[in-house]
Design a protein around this motif. Structure first.
Motif, PDB file in Angstrom:
ATOM      1  N   GLY A  69       0.824  -1.206   0.000  1.00 42.92           N
ATOM      2  CA  GLY A  69       0.000   0.000   0.000  1.00 42.92           C
ATOM      3  C   GLY A  69       0.859   1.258   0.000  1.00 42.92           C
ATOM      4  N   PHE A  70       1.924   1.261   0.830  1.00 44.48           N
ATOM      5  CA  PHE A  70       2.835   2.405   0.846  1.00 44.48           C
ATOM      6  C   PHE A  70       3.546   2.563  -0.501  1.00 44.48           C
ATOM      7  CE2 PHE A  70       3.126   2.129   5.680  1.00 44.48           C
ATOM      8  CZ  PHE A  70       2.433   3.325   5.866  1.00 44.48           C
ATOM      9  N   ASN A  71       3.889   1.442  -1.127  1.00 47.43           N
ATOM     10  CA  ASN A  71       4.595   1.489  -2.412  1.00 47.43           C
ATOM     11  C   ASN A  71       3.707   2.083  -3.501  1.00 47.43           C
ATOM     12  OD1 ASN A  71       6.864   0.867  -4.176  1.00 47.43           O
ATOM     13  ND2 ASN A  71       5.583  -0.793  -5.004  1.00 47.43           N
ATOM     14  N   GLU A  72       2.455   1.645  -3.531  1.00 54.16           N
ATOM     15  CA  GLU A  72       1.535   2.091  -4.583  1.00 54.16           C
ATOM     16  C   GLU A  72       1.102   3.539  -4.390  1.00 54.16           C
ATOM     17  OE1 GLU A  72      -1.598  -0.742  -4.393  1.00 54.16           O
ATOM     18  OE2 GLU A  72      -0.341  -2.416  -5.088  1.00 54.16           O
ATOM     19  N   ASN A  73       1.046   3.998  -3.130  1.00 53.47           N
ATOM     20  CA  ASN A  73       0.548   5.351  -2.857  1.00 53.47           C
ATOM     21  C   ASN A  73       1.627   6.239  -2.243  1.00 53.47           C
ATOM     22  OD1 ASN A  73      -2.408   4.742  -3.414  1.00 53.47           O
ATOM     23  ND2 ASN A  73      -1.952   3.228  -1.815  1.00 53.47           N
ATOM     24  N   PHE A  74       2.883   5.993  -2.624  1.00 58.24           N
ATOM     25  CA  PHE A  74       4.009   6.662  -1.983  1.00 58.24           C
ATOM     26  C   PHE A  74       3.907   8.183  -2.070  1.00 58.24           C
ATOM     27  CE2 PHE A  74       8.315   8.294  -1.617  1.00 58.24           C
ATOM     28  CZ  PHE A  74       8.793   7.605  -0.524  1.00 58.24           C
TER      29      PHE A  74
ATOM     30  N   ASN B 272      13.647  10.368   0.884  1.00 58.47           N
ATOM     31  CA  ASN B 272      14.642   9.402   0.397  1.00 58.47           C
ATOM     32  C   ASN B 272      14.732   8.188   1.316  1.00 58.47           C
ATOM     33  OD1 ASN B 272      15.311  10.987  -1.802  1.00 58.47           O
ATOM     34  ND2 ASN B 272      16.936  12.094  -0.695  1.00 58.47           N
ATOM     35  N   ARG B 273      14.761   8.464   2.618  1.00 55.47           N
ATOM     36  CA  ARG B 273      14.825   7.344   3.585  1.00 55.47           C
ATOM     37  C   ARG B 273      13.562   6.497   3.498  1.00 55.47           C
ATOM     38  NH1 ARG B 273      17.057   3.247   5.929  1.00 55.47           N
ATOM     39  NH2 ARG B 273      16.369   2.857   8.073  1.00 55.47           N
ATOM     40  N   ALA B 274      12.415   7.144   3.344  1.00 55.27           N
ATOM     41  CA  ALA B 274      11.160   6.408   3.241  1.00 55.27           C
ATOM     42  C   ALA B 274      11.141   5.522   1.999  1.00 55.27           C
ATOM     43  CB  ALA B 274       9.984   7.391   3.210  1.00 55.27           C
ATOM     44  N   ARG B 275      11.631   6.082   0.870  1.00 55.65           N
ATOM     45  CA  ARG B 275      11.662   5.301  -0.366  1.00 55.65           C
ATOM     46  C   ARG B 275      12.556   4.071  -0.213  1.00 55.65           C
ATOM     47  NH1 ARG B 275       8.282   4.465  -4.199  1.00 55.65           N
ATOM     48  NH2 ARG B 275       8.743   2.379  -3.407  1.00 55.65           N
TER      49      ARG B 275
ATOM     50  N   VAL C  51      10.692   1.422   1.892  1.00 62.81           N
ATOM     51  CA  VAL C  51       9.649   0.738   1.111  1.00 62.81           C
ATOM     52  C   VAL C  51      10.293  -0.247   0.138  1.00 62.81           C
ATOM     53  CG1 VAL C  51       7.830   1.058  -0.622  1.00 62.81           C
ATOM     54  CG2 VAL C  51       7.959   2.596   1.358  1.00 62.81           C
ATOM     55  N   ASN C  52      11.384   0.176  -0.517  1.00 64.65           N
ATOM     56  CA  ASN C  52      12.071  -0.729  -1.442  1.00 64.65           C
ATOM     57  C   ASN C  52      12.608  -1.957  -0.717  1.00 64.65           C
ATOM     58  OD1 ASN C  52      11.560   0.997  -3.547  1.00 64.65           O
ATOM     59  ND2 ASN C  52      13.579   1.998  -3.506  1.00 64.65           N
ATOM     60  N   ASN C  53      13.166  -1.745   0.488  1.00 61.39           N
ATOM     61  CA  ASN C  53      13.645  -2.888   1.276  1.00 61.39           C
ATOM     62  C   ASN C  53      12.488  -3.846   1.586  1.00 61.39           C
ATOM     63  OD1 ASN C  53      16.215  -1.858   1.291  1.00 61.39           O
ATOM     64  ND2 ASN C  53      16.084  -0.985   3.365  1.00 61.39           N
ATOM     65  N   GLY C  54      11.329  -3.258   1.890  1.00 68.65           N
ATOM     66  CA  GLY C  54      10.177  -4.090   2.181  1.00 68.65           C
ATOM     67  C   GLY C  54       9.721  -4.902   0.988  1.00 68.65           C
ATOM     68  N   ILE C  55       9.681  -4.253  -0.180  1.00 66.80           N
ATOM     69  CA  ILE C  55       9.270  -4.958  -1.407  1.00 66.80           C
ATOM     70  C   ILE C  55      10.249  -6.079  -1.726  1.00 66.80           C
ATOM     71  CG2 ILE C  55       8.974  -4.701  -3.902  1.00 66.80           C
ATOM     72  CD1 ILE C  55       6.681  -3.536  -2.302  1.00 66.80           C
ATOM     73  N   ARG C  56      11.556  -5.810  -1.544  1.00 70.94           N
ATOM     74  CA  ARG C  56      12.573  -6.835  -1.798  1.00 70.94           C
ATOM     75  C   ARG C  56      12.407  -8.002  -0.827  1.00 70.94           C
ATOM     76  NH1 ARG C  56      16.406  -3.722  -1.997  1.00 70.94           N
ATOM     77  NH2 ARG C  56      17.207  -3.833   0.147  1.00 70.94           N
TER      78      ARG C  56
END
Length: 838
Positions: free
Chosen positions: A776-781, A790-793, A796-801
Motif C-alpha cells: 500500500g505504501f509502495n503504490e501510494n508513496f 529518500n529514507r522512506a523510499r 519501502v524498497n527494502n520491504g518490497i525486496r
C-alpha cells in the motif's frame, strides 16, 4: 486521645438506620431515647430540614393528604434503593433537586450528631452484599458529603455475622445470614471452624425488601377492597395518579404489615383523608385482615428471598438440615409468615440476635479492627507525645498473641529518652507484661487474652528512672473468639470484560482470572491473550482501544455482555501511547480491587513495553429509559416466540420464562415513573434473557457446525501455504477436536474451538497483513508528506525486496514502524478503534 482505629459503624438502612461505637470493648448502639434506630427519612419544611422520625411523621402526613388533594413532595424515603442512579428528588420547600447520596448524607449527619462527647471523622458504613460498584461508590460519596474524611464500606451480612459470632457460643458449622431489609435482600453462607469465619458464597437482590411487601399489600389487599366499595377507575387508568395513589396507600400497608407481625388479625380503619372516588364520594377504608390474608399477599415476595437462599445452598451442596445457625437480619424478619416459611423450607431461625441492631453493632466491631487513614492520623496526631506503632492482631481464636511495639521517632517532636520501657496491662488488671525495653527497631510483647470477648490493653511508657512518659496510642484491643475478620468480605460478583469473539462475532462477558465471585478482598485479576483489532497511531485521539469492565452473576462467563452490569469503560487512545501500536498487538490487563471495593486498572502493551494506569471513575450513575426498557421486554417476548417456531423442545423452561416475562411486564406497568422499580425490572429481565440465550443454544448447533468446518478448511489451506511441522501438528490436533465436537454437538465447546481455530489462522496469516501494508505504501508513496522522502523510499524498497525474496515477519514489522514514524499524524491510515478480541 485520638483514636487509632475507626471504632464507629453505621447501618445505613433503607427504612431505618443506626450508629454504634466501641465502648470498653463492646459494640454499643448510640441511640435516641427509648429507640435504637431512626427512620431513614428526610423532609423539608419552610423553616428547614427534618431528619429521622420527625421527618417520617411529616412523610406520612404528606402521603395521606395526597389521597384527597394534590400535594407537593417535600419528604423522602427509600432513597437507598436509588443510590448510584440519576434519580433526583425535588423539594419545593428546599427549592432544589437532591440526589440519593445527598439525602443519605443527611441521615449520616444526623446519626453523627448522636455522638456529643468527641469529634470523629472516620466511619464504617454498611452496604448490601449485592450492591454494585456504582452503588458502593455512591455510598462512599454520601459519607464524604456528611463530613467524614475516611469512609470504609462493609457488607451487611458480614457485619451481622461478626456481631452474632462474638456473642454466640456456636463456634463451628455452617451459618446462613438471611438479611431481609427495607429495600434489599442478601443471603450469605459462612463456614465457621473454631471461631474462624469464612464467607463461602453470597446471593442477593438489590430490589427485594420491605418496600415490595408494602406494595404487595397495596395491590393485593387495599386496592381490591377500595375497588369493591368505590369507583376508582379514573385514578388507576392514569399513570401519574395511579403511582401517586399507590404510594399514598403504602403507609397504611406498612401499618398492616407491622401490626400483623404480632397479632392474629388487625382492623385498619381510615374514615377520612383517603381520597375522592370517580363519583365524588369520599373514600373510606374499613378492613379487617387476618394472618391467612396477609400471608397470601406476602408469601410470594418472601418466597423470592427463600428461593435465592436455597439456590445459594444448593450451589454449595448444603441442605437446611446442615446449618448450625440461620441468622435473621432486618425488620421484615419479625414477620410470623416469613419465620413459618423459613422453618418449613430451610430450618428454624436463630432469634437470639436483634435483627434491627446486629448490623450496626457488627460494623462497630469491624471498625475496631481498621486503622484510621494516615491522613486522619496526621490531622489528629499529638506529636508532643511519644508516637508508637503497635502491630497487634485485631482478632484471634488464640489465647496468646505476640504484639510488636516500636517508637516512631520521625513522628515525635518531643524528647525521647535514651532508654524507654513499655508495660502492657489488660484492662481487668489480671495480667501485665512487666516492663519491656522498646526502641525504634521495636520489641515483641506476649499478651494473654480472656476468651470470648474484646480484650483492651493499656500501654504505659517509662524512662530508666521510672518516670511515666506520655505516648500515643496508649491502648489497643484484640477480639478473642472469632478470626478472619479482615478477609471476610468477598467479591460479590464475577468481574470481567467485554470482548468480541473472533469465531462468532458475539460481544460477550469474559471472566478475568483472579476476580471470580467469592474471592476475599483485596483481589488482583489478570487477563492475558487479548488482541487489538486495529492499529493505534500515537497522538491520534480518534484511534482507541476500549475495554469495558462488567460485573456478572454466577455462571456469567460467555454470556452476552449487555446482560451483566456495566462498571466502566477503559479507553486508551493514541494520545496515551508513545509509538505506533500495530493491529493484532497483544494487550495484558491487570485489575486491582481493594477491601473497600475501589478499583484501579493497568493495561500493558508488550510490543511497546508501555503500561497505562487508569483510575476507575467513582461518580458513575445509572439511567434506565422507559421506552428502551419497554422495547427490551417486547424483544424478549419475541425471542420466546422464535424459540417456539424453531421447535425448541424444552417447553417447561419456555413456559417458566413466559410467566417471568408476564410478571415483569405487569411490574413495569406499575413502575413506569419509578427509577427504583425500573431498575428492579431490568435486573430481573437480564436473568430471563440469559435463560432465553441458554435455550437458543439448543437450536444453534447446525449453524455452528457449518462455521466450524468452513473455518477449519480455511486453516488447512493456509497451513499448506505457510505452515511448518509445528503448525501442522497444531492443525492435526484441531482436526481431532473438531471430530469430537461434531460427535457430541456441544455448542459451548464448539464455540471455544471455533474461536481457537480462528485465532490460530489469524496468527498464521499475520504476515499477509504486513505485506499488504508495505504494498500500500509502495503504490501510494506520493500521497504522503514524508519527513525524509529518500529514507522512506529506501525503506519501502527494502520491504518490497523482502517480500519478493523470503518474507520475514519481524523485519517487515520494523520497516512499518519506521515508516509510520516518518508520516504526519494527520496522514496516517486508520480504522475505527474498538473492543479488544480474545
Amino acid at each position: 486521645m485520638a483514636r487509632t482505629k475507626i471504632d464507629y459503624g453505621i447501618d445505613l438502612g433503607t427504612t431505618n438506620s443506626a450508629i454504634s461505637r466501641m465502648e470498653n470493648g463492646e459494640p454499643t448502639i448510640k441511640k435516641l431515647p427509648q429507640k435504637d434506630t431512626m427512620a431513614s427519612c428526610v423532609a423539608f419544611n419552610k423553616k428547614g430540614i427534618l431528619v429521622g422520625d420527625k421527618a417520617y411523621a411529616a412523610y406520612r402526613s404528606e402521603k395521606e393528604a395526597a389521597l384527597s388533594k394534590k400535594t407537593e413532595n417535600n419528604a423522602f424515603i427509600e432513597f437507598k434503593r436509588t443510590m448510584g442512579t440519576d434519580k433526583k428528588y425535588f423539594s419545593p420547600h428546599f427549592g432544589s433537586e437532591l440526589s440519593s447520596e445527598e439525602l443519605s448524607a443527611e441521615i449520616l449527619k444526623n446519626l453523627k450528631s448522636f455522638i456529643t462527647d468527641e469529634n470523629f471523622s472516620s466511619i464504617v458504613i454498611t452496604v448490601p452484599a449485592a450492591f454494585k460498584t456504582n452503588q458502593i461508590d455512591a455510598t462512599r460519596r454520601a459519607g464524604k458529603l456528611a463530613g467524614f474524611d475516611h469512609v470504609e464500606v462493609l457488607q451487611e451480612p458480614v457485619a451481622a455475622s461478626m456481631a452474632y459470632g462474638l456473642e454466640s457460643n456456636k463456634k463451628d458449622g455452617f451459618w446462613l445470614v438471611f438479611d431481609f431489609g427495607g429495600g434489599t435482600f442478601d443471603a450469605a453462607l459462612l463456614k465457621v471452624e473454631e471461631g474462624i469465619m469464612k464467607v463461602l458464597d453470597t446471593e442477593g437482590d438489590n430490589y427485594l425488601g420491605g418496600k415490595n411487601l408494602d406494595f404487595a399489600i397495596v395491590d393485593e389487599i387495599l386496592l381490591p377492597h377500595i375497588k369493591e366499595n368505590f369507583s376508582i377507575d379514573n385514578i388507576l387508568n392514569n399513570e401519574d395518579t395511579k403511582t401517586q395513589y399507590r404510594e399514598a396507600l403504602k403507609s397504611f400497608a406498612e401499618e398492616l404489615k407491622n401490626e400483623l407481625s404480632f397479632k392474629d388479625t388487625y382492623n385498619l380503619y381510615k374514615e377520612d383523608r383517603c381520597g375522592i372516588d370517580d363519583d365524588g364520594e369520599e373514600i373510606e377504608i374499613d378492613i379487617t385482615v387476618s394472618q391467612s390474608e396477609i400471608e397470601k399477599a406476602l408469601a410470594p415476595i418472601f418466597q423470592k428471598s427463600i428461593d435465592i437462599s436455597q439456590k445459594l445452598l444448593a450451589r454449595k451442596n448444603i441442605n437446611g438440615s446442615n446449618l448450625e445457625s440461620l441468622i435473621l437480619v432486618g425488620g421484615p424478619t419479625f414477620s410470623p409468615v416469613l419465620r413459618k416459611m423459613l422453618e418449613a423450607q430451610i430450618c428454624k431461625p436463630d432469634t437470639s440476635a436483634d435483627p434491627m441492631t446486629v448490623v450496626s453493632k457488627g460494623a462497630a466491631l469491624y471498625a475496631s479492627t481498621v486503622d484510621v487513614s494516615e491522613e486522619v492520623k496526621e490531622q489528629t496526631r499529638d506529636k508532643t507525645k511519644i508516637q508508637l506503632e503497635i502491630a497487634n492482631e485485631s482478632s484471634t481464636v488464640e489465647t496468646e498473641e505476640f504484639v510488636p511495639i516500636k517508637i516512631l521517632a520521625d513522628k515525635t517532636e518531643g524528647e525521647i529518652p535514651e532508654k524507654v520501657f513499655a508495660e502492657v496491662t489488660r484492662s481487668d488488671k489480671a495480667w501485665s507484661s512487666g516492663k519491656v525495653e522498646i526502641n525504634t527497631i521495636g520489641d515483641v510483647v506476649e499478651i494473654q487474652l480472656n476468651e470470648g470477648k474484646t480484650n483492651i490493653f493499656e500501654v504505659v511508657l517509662f524512662d530508666d528512672k521510672g518516670n511515666t512518659l506520655e505516648s500515643e496510642p496508649s491502648s489497643f484491643s484484640v477480639i478473642q473468639g472469632i478470626s478472619g475478620i479482615g478477609s471476610m468480605q468477598t467479591l460479590p460478583y464475577n468481574f470481567g470484560i467485554e470482548i468480541k469473539q473472533k469465531s462468532t462475532g458475539k460481544i460477550v462477558f469474559s471472566q478475568v482470572k483472579g476476580l471470580e465471585k467469592n474471592k476475599s478482598f483485596p483481589v488482583v485479576g489478570i487477563r492475558n491473550g487479548l488482541k487489538t483489532q486495529n492499529q493505534i497511531r500515537p497522538g491520534m485521539d480518534s484511534d482507541f482501544i476500549k475495554i469495558p469492565l462488567y460485573q456478572g452473576e454466577h455462571a456469567s462467563d460467555g454470556t452476552r455482555a449487555i446482560y451483566n452490569e456495566h462498571v466502566y469503560d477503559v479507553i486508551i487512545t493514541g494520545n496515551d501511547l508513545p509509538a505506533l501500536l500495530p493491529e493484532n498487538s497483544e494487550v495484558e490487563l491487570t485489575v486491582n480491587i481493594n477491601k473497600s471495593q475501589e478499583i484501579d486498572v493497568q493495561v500493558y502493551f508488550p510490543y511497546l513495553d508501555h503500561t497505562s494506569e487508569i483510575k476507575v471513575d467513582k461518580d458513575k450513575v445509572q439511567s434506565v429509559e422507559t421506552s428502551w426498557l419497554a422495547n427490551e421486554i417486547r424483544k424478549a417476548k419475541g425471542s420466546v416466540v422464535e424459540l417456539k417456531q424453531d421447535g425448541n423442545s424444552d417447553n417447561t423452561k419456555l413456559q417458566k420464562i413466559e410467566v417471568e416475562l408476564e410478571q415483569l411486564e405487569k411490574s413495569f406497568e406499575n413502575n413506569k415513573n419509578d427509577v427504583d422499580g425500573k431498575q428492579e425490572v431490568l435486573t430481573n429481565l437480564r436473568k430471563s434473557l440469559k435463560s432465553i440465550d441458554e435455550l437458543s443454544e439448543t437450536t444453534e448447533w447446525p449453524k455452528l457446525e457449518e462455521a466450524l468446518k468452513e473455518e477449519f478448511y480455511r486453516l488447512e489451506e493456509a497451513n499448506r501455504d505457510l505452515g511448518n511441522g509445528k503448525t501442522t501438528q497444531v492443525v492435526n490436533q484441531f482436526r481431532s477436536q473438531l471430530e469430537e465436537v461434531i460427535k457430541t454437538k456441544d455448542v459451548k465447546i464448539g464455540n471455544v474451538l471455533l474461536e481457537e481455530i480462528s485465532m490460530f489462522f489469524f496468527k498464521l496469516t499475520e504476515i499477509y497483513q504486513f505485506i499488504g501494508m508495505i504494498k500500500g505504501f509502495n503504490e501510494n508513496f506520493e500521497d504522503y508528506s514524508w519527513n525524509d522522502s529518500n529514507r522512506a523510499r529506501q525503506l519501502v524498497n527494502n520491504g518490497i525486496r523482502n517480500i519478493s525474496e523470503n518474507p520475514d515477519k519481524e523485519e517487515l514489522r520494523q520497516i512499518l514502524i519506521s515508516l509510520y514514524d516518518m508520516i504526519p499524524d494527520t496522514e496516517r491510515p486508520s480504522d475505527d478503534g474498538g473492543l479488544v478480541t480474545g
